[in-house]
Motif scaffolding. Structure first.
Motif, PDB file in Angstrom:
ATOM      1  N   ASN A 482       0.766  -1.353   0.090  1.00 41.58           N
ATOM      2  CA  ASN A 482       0.105   0.058  -0.134  1.00 41.58           C
ATOM      3  C   ASN A 482       0.835   1.339   0.060  1.00 41.58           C
ATOM      4  OD1 ASN A 482      -2.731  -0.896   0.179  1.00 41.58           O
ATOM      5  ND2 ASN A 482      -2.379  -1.826   2.007  1.00 41.58           N
ATOM      6  N   PRO A 483       0.326   2.477  -0.533  1.00 40.31           N
ATOM      7  CA  PRO A 483       1.227   3.499  -0.301  1.00 40.31           C
ATOM      8  C   PRO A 483       0.924   4.232   1.394  1.00 40.31           C
ATOM      9  CG  PRO A 483      -1.245   4.123  -1.106  1.00 40.31           C
ATOM     10  CD  PRO A 483      -0.996   2.419  -0.973  1.00 40.31           C
ATOM     11  N   ASP A 484       1.587   5.162   1.571  1.00 42.67           N
ATOM     12  CA  ASP A 484       1.629   5.618   2.866  1.00 42.67           C
ATOM     13  C   ASP A 484       0.367   6.539   2.856  1.00 42.67           C
ATOM     14  OD1 ASP A 484       1.629   7.562   5.025  1.00 42.67           O
ATOM     15  OD2 ASP A 484       4.081   7.420   5.100  1.00 42.67           O
ATOM     16  N   PHE A 485      -0.874   5.857   3.716  1.00 37.98           N
ATOM     17  CA  PHE A 485      -1.999   6.345   3.725  1.00 37.98           C
ATOM     18  C   PHE A 485      -2.122   7.866   4.378  1.00 37.98           C
ATOM     19  CE2 PHE A 485      -3.529   1.839   3.432  1.00 37.98           C
ATOM     20  CZ  PHE A 485      -4.059   1.925   1.927  1.00 37.98           C
ATOM     21  N   ILE A 486      -1.332   8.112   5.196  1.00 41.29           N
ATOM     22  CA  ILE A 486      -1.058   9.418   5.579  1.00 41.29           C
ATOM     23  C   ILE A 486      -0.692  10.350   4.771  1.00 41.29           C
ATOM     24  CG2 ILE A 486      -0.176  11.099   7.809  1.00 41.29           C
ATOM     25  CD1 ILE A 486      -1.751   8.184   8.710  1.00 41.29           C
ATOM     26  N   LYS A 487       0.475  10.228   4.031  1.00 40.85           N
ATOM     27  CA  LYS A 487       0.780  11.038   3.139  1.00 40.85           C
ATOM     28  C   LYS A 487      -0.294  11.313   1.939  1.00 40.85           C
ATOM     29  CE  LYS A 487       5.812  10.400   3.671  1.00 40.85           C
ATOM     30  NZ  LYS A 487       7.096   9.914   3.221  1.00 40.85           N
ATOM     31  N   PHE A 492      -4.180  15.199  -0.436  1.00 43.47           N
ATOM     32  CA  PHE A 492      -5.631  15.904  -0.833  1.00 43.47           C
ATOM     33  C   PHE A 492      -6.028  17.029  -0.033  1.00 43.47           C
ATOM     34  CE2 PHE A 492      -6.197  11.404  -2.320  1.00 43.47           C
ATOM     35  CZ  PHE A 492      -6.725  11.540  -3.710  1.00 43.47           C
ATOM     36  N   GLY A 493      -5.190  17.269   1.083  1.00 48.79           N
ATOM     37  CA  GLY A 493      -5.632  18.411   2.047  1.00 48.79           C
ATOM     38  C   GLY A 493      -6.379  17.739   3.049  1.00 48.79           C
ATOM     39  N   ALA A 494      -6.724  16.504   3.251  1.00 44.79           N
ATOM     40  CA  ALA A 494      -7.243  15.838   4.246  1.00 44.79           C
ATOM     41  C   ALA A 494      -6.153  15.547   5.414  1.00 44.79           C
ATOM     42  CB  ALA A 494      -7.910  14.638   3.749  1.00 44.79           C
ATOM     43  N   LYS A 495      -6.733  15.128   6.447  1.00 47.53           N
ATOM     44  CA  LYS A 495      -5.934  14.811   7.531  1.00 47.53           C
ATOM     45  C   LYS A 495      -5.752  13.349   7.877  1.00 47.53           C
ATOM     46  CE  LYS A 495      -7.038  18.441  10.997  1.00 47.53           C
ATOM     47  NZ  LYS A 495      -7.564  18.818  12.285  1.00 47.53           N
ATOM     48  N   GLY A 496      -4.502  12.767   8.295  1.00 46.34           N
ATOM     49  CA  GLY A 496      -4.234  11.452   8.424  1.00 46.34           C
ATOM     50  C   GLY A 496      -3.756  10.988   9.490  1.00 46.34           C
ATOM     51  N   ARG A 511     -11.090  12.169  18.098  1.00 46.17           N
ATOM     52  CA  ARG A 511     -10.545  13.418  17.342  1.00 46.17           C
ATOM     53  C   ARG A 511     -10.935  13.326  15.855  1.00 46.17           C
ATOM     54  NH1 ARG A 511      -3.988  14.472  17.068  1.00 46.17           N
ATOM     55  NH2 ARG A 511      -4.149  16.435  15.884  1.00 46.17           N
ATOM     56  N   ALA A 512     -10.686  12.516  15.070  1.00 47.81           N
ATOM     57  CA  ALA A 512     -11.188  12.353  13.692  1.00 47.81           C
ATOM     58  C   ALA A 512     -12.872  12.721  13.636  1.00 47.81           C
ATOM     59  CB  ALA A 512     -10.830  11.173  12.963  1.00 47.81           C
ATOM     60  N   LEU A 513     -13.601  12.372  14.422  1.00 44.51           N
ATOM     61  CA  LEU A 513     -14.935  12.668  14.406  1.00 44.51           C
ATOM     62  C   LEU A 513     -15.175  14.153  14.473  1.00 44.51           C
ATOM     63  CD1 LEU A 513     -16.269   9.464  15.656  1.00 44.51           C
ATOM     64  CD2 LEU A 513     -16.977  10.178  13.421  1.00 44.51           C
ATOM     65  N   ASP A 515     -13.252  16.293  13.615  1.00 41.00           N
ATOM     66  CA  ASP A 515     -12.341  17.377  12.744  1.00 41.00           C
ATOM     67  C   ASP A 515     -13.493  17.820  11.797  1.00 41.00           C
ATOM     68  OD1 ASP A 515      -9.788  16.587  13.554  1.00 41.00           O
ATOM     69  OD2 ASP A 515      -9.530  14.906  12.317  1.00 41.00           O
ATOM     70  N   ASP A 516     -13.186  19.073  11.482  1.00 41.12           N
ATOM     71  CA  ASP A 516     -14.331  19.695  10.249  1.00 41.12           C
ATOM     72  C   ASP A 516     -13.675  19.309   8.971  1.00 41.12           C
ATOM     73  OD1 ASP A 516     -16.371  20.930   9.567  1.00 41.12           O
ATOM     74  OD2 ASP A 516     -15.502  23.154   9.487  1.00 41.12           O
ATOM     75  N   THR A 517     -13.257  18.156   8.572  1.00 40.33           N
ATOM     76  CA  THR A 517     -12.919  17.828   7.272  1.00 40.33           C
ATOM     77  C   THR A 517     -12.556  16.335   7.132  1.00 40.33           C
ATOM     78  OG1 THR A 517     -10.764  18.249   5.890  1.00 40.33           O
ATOM     79  CG2 THR A 517     -10.459  17.550   8.255  1.00 40.33           C
ATOM     80  N   VAL A 518     -12.283  15.882   5.902  1.00 40.94           N
ATOM     81  CA  VAL A 518     -12.033  14.325   5.735  1.00 40.94           C
ATOM     82  C   VAL A 518     -10.793  13.967   6.508  1.00 40.94           C
ATOM     83  CG1 VAL A 518     -11.693  12.697   4.083  1.00 40.94           C
ATOM     84  CG2 VAL A 518     -12.997  14.615   3.466  1.00 40.94           C
ATOM     85  N   SER A 519     -11.093  12.809   7.219  1.00 41.04           N
ATOM     86  CA  SER A 519     -10.072  12.210   8.143  1.00 41.04           C
ATOM     87  C   SER A 519      -9.745  10.789   8.000  1.00 41.04           C
ATOM     88  CB  SER A 519     -10.244  12.493   9.734  1.00 41.04           C
ATOM     89  OG  SER A 519     -10.291  14.005  10.071  1.00 41.04           O
TER      90      SER A 519
END
Length: 544
Positions: A482-487, A492-496, A511-513, A515-519
């Protein structure tokens, strides 16, 4: 007006809020007409993603989701999502542009017979050959898509037809209501249930489509009959609150609930779709009394010999049968529920790493409110989620279990967030299914839709590996990297987030829930539990 404008007016007349899709040369007039419409066009990054969004939107709202593509490869990219909606009985209308009618009769660039191609995977497939039929074709497509059993419809729209002038109006929207069940069938069903020694209810997705979950709960409680549900009917009876709820059935291997089917003499199938869970798996003996309660007559199947079919409005059928049938005493299947409840909580404090599936599910359930929505992809994690994720409300754990296509979770989560912006939404997916439609992260970011993507990472096709090991004792061509899912998330500008110890999972979910973005959460999972589950079920002694 132009035919394309009339088409848009017909969509407005059907109450359409969103169209998911990708513009193309052959739908330019339609795209321009949408500029003057309140309908919001959701530009996706792949047509399959658009179809899955329409699929899940239709399933959650009960109103047909709409997806749009251009001709040729754009249209063929819709096929998997359209087939999924049709076999999962989610209302959907797909529209594809087409070349001008002047070149449909010969070999021509990007031209395929789309009407014929979509025919076997929809309830209705039609081509617009003249502009004046647009109101009829659109109304018929939506009527059939939204009528039981709900499913998909397809409209092919040639580019030259879209430009024609036309003087027509949309047709009035009138969807048929369900008929009342036959009185003699109701009486016979009540008689069989009253005389049963050990009745059992199998509730399917038709209960959700009919919005009959309260009537089902009342029916079960009044007659004191335990309820098992299919994967797509999770939550029709509140699991934590109702001692009659036995949980989900559908694992290919035997499970606790199968003991209930083995000992039941009358099985009451309510809103049950055979596409989800083949009768030979729960009725191999073919000797039980089957009571079929649904909006449509039963499918013909050697393992589904219906003694009485109560066809009509499911809500009314349940009320009327419940008023006539005699309540049963005792609940001899309670040990089945107790065994599952004990297993659900047995790993809540497990700190081994990689994380066990049971622990992932426990922490996910803990982090979410009961009315929040989980969209589950297809793979080994689906089996665990269906079995062990507790639901108190229907349509809070969306599982595709008819066509059961990988890649639905991320686009499905986007649709869920558009349908219910006030709820938290989590896409639960394996690493394989995630990468099939991960491009739609950009769509979610562009639309500013906060949601969480929880990746169960095992670097392989886990469900197939599970089956290979069971059958052959060795895996074959199921591992990958797999790729590095965090990077990847950050690109995309999302959080990982990456889970590196079990103790971090629950706070990371919380914490992710928030977040006001895609995590995106990369969670390594221990699928060694798969074989342990298979062994346990194979050695299981029925607790009743």
């Amino acid at each position: 007006m132009k035919a394309a404008q009339l088409f848009v007016r017909c969509l407005e007349n059907e109450g359409i809020e969103y169209i998911f899709g990708i513009p193309g040369e052959e739908n330019l007039d339609l795209m321009d007409a949408l500029q003057d419409s309140p309908i919001k066009f959701i530009t996706t990054r792949h047509e399959q993603g658009a179809a899955f969004m329409a699929d899940v939107y239709g399933r959650l709202t009960g109103r047909a989701g709409v997806c749009l593509a251009t001709l040729g490869p754009g249209a063929t990219n819709l096929i998997t999502g359209v087939a999924d909606a049709n076999m999962d009985h989610a209302p959907l209308v797909a529209v594809a542009g087409q070349a001008a009618t002047t070149r449909l009769h010969k070999e021509s660039h990007q031209v395929l017979d789309l009407e014929l191609m979509f025919h076997p995977i929809t309830k209705y497939s039609s081509r617009l050959l003249t502009p004046n039929v647009i109101p009829e074709v659109v109304r018929k497509a939506f009527k059939l898509a939204q009528t039981e059993k709900t499913g998909a419809a397809f409209i092919e729209f040639p580019e030259n037809i879209a430009k024609y002038e036309v003087d027509e109006n949309p047709l009035p929207v009138k969807n048929p209501s369900q008929p009342e069940p036959s009185a003699d069938r109701v009486d016979r069903a009540a008689e069989l249930i009253s005389n049963a020694r050990a009745p059992l209810i199998l509730a399917g997705n038709g209960v959700v489509r009919a919005k009959a979950w309260q009537q089902l709960t009342d029916f079960a409680e009044r007659l004191n009959i335990p309820v098992a549900n299919t994967f797509m009917a999770k939550g029709v009876v509140p699991f934590a609150k109702n001692p009659l709820a036995l949980g989900s059935v559908g694992l290919q291997a035997r499970d606790y609930v199968n003991c209930g089917f083995d000992t039941a003499d009358v099985i009451i199938c309510i809103g049950y779709d055979l596409v989800e869970y083949h009768p030979y798996l729960w009725h191999p003996t073919r000797d039980r009394i089957i009571v079929h309660v649904d909006s449509t007559p039963a499918e013909v199947d050697a393992y589904y010999p219906v003694a009485v079919g109560v066809v009509g409005d499911i809500k009314h059928s349940l009320v009327r049968i419940g008023e006539l049938a005699t309540p049963h005493q005792g609940h001899r299947m309670r040990p089945l529920r107790d065994a599952l409840v004990e297993e659900m909580s047995s790993h809540k404090n497990d700190d081994s790493f990689p994380v066990k599936p049971q622990k992932v599910i426990w922490d996910l359930r803990t982090a979410l409110d009961m009315e929040d929505i989980v969209i589950c992809d297809v793979g080994a994690h689906k089996m665990w989620m269906a079995r062990m994720f507790r639901c108190e409300y229907p349509n809070t754990c969306i599982i595709s279990n008819g066509f059961a296509s990988m890649g639905i979770a991320v686009p499905g989560a986007i649709a869920a967030k558009l349908a219910y912006p006030e709820r938290k939404v989590v896409a639960v997916t394996g690493d394989a299914g995630f990468l099939m439609n991960s491009q739609e992260i950009e769509t979610a970011m562009r639309l500013k839709l906060p949601m969480v993507i929880l990746i169960w990472n095992d670097n392989g096709y886990g469900l197939i590996k599970w089956k290979q090991l069971n059958q052959f004792g060795r895996p074959s061509n199921v591992d990958f990297t797999n790729p590095d899912f965090i990077k990847y998330a950050e690109s995309f500008g999302a959080k990982g987030y990456r889970i590196e110890r079990v103790a971090d999972l629950l706070p990371t979910l919380q914490r992710a829930l928030a977040d006001d973005t895609v995590s995106i959460i990369d969670c390594p999972v221990d699928y060694g539990e798969n074989l342990k589950l298979t062994a346990k079920l194979g050695e299981m002694v029925c607790p009743i």
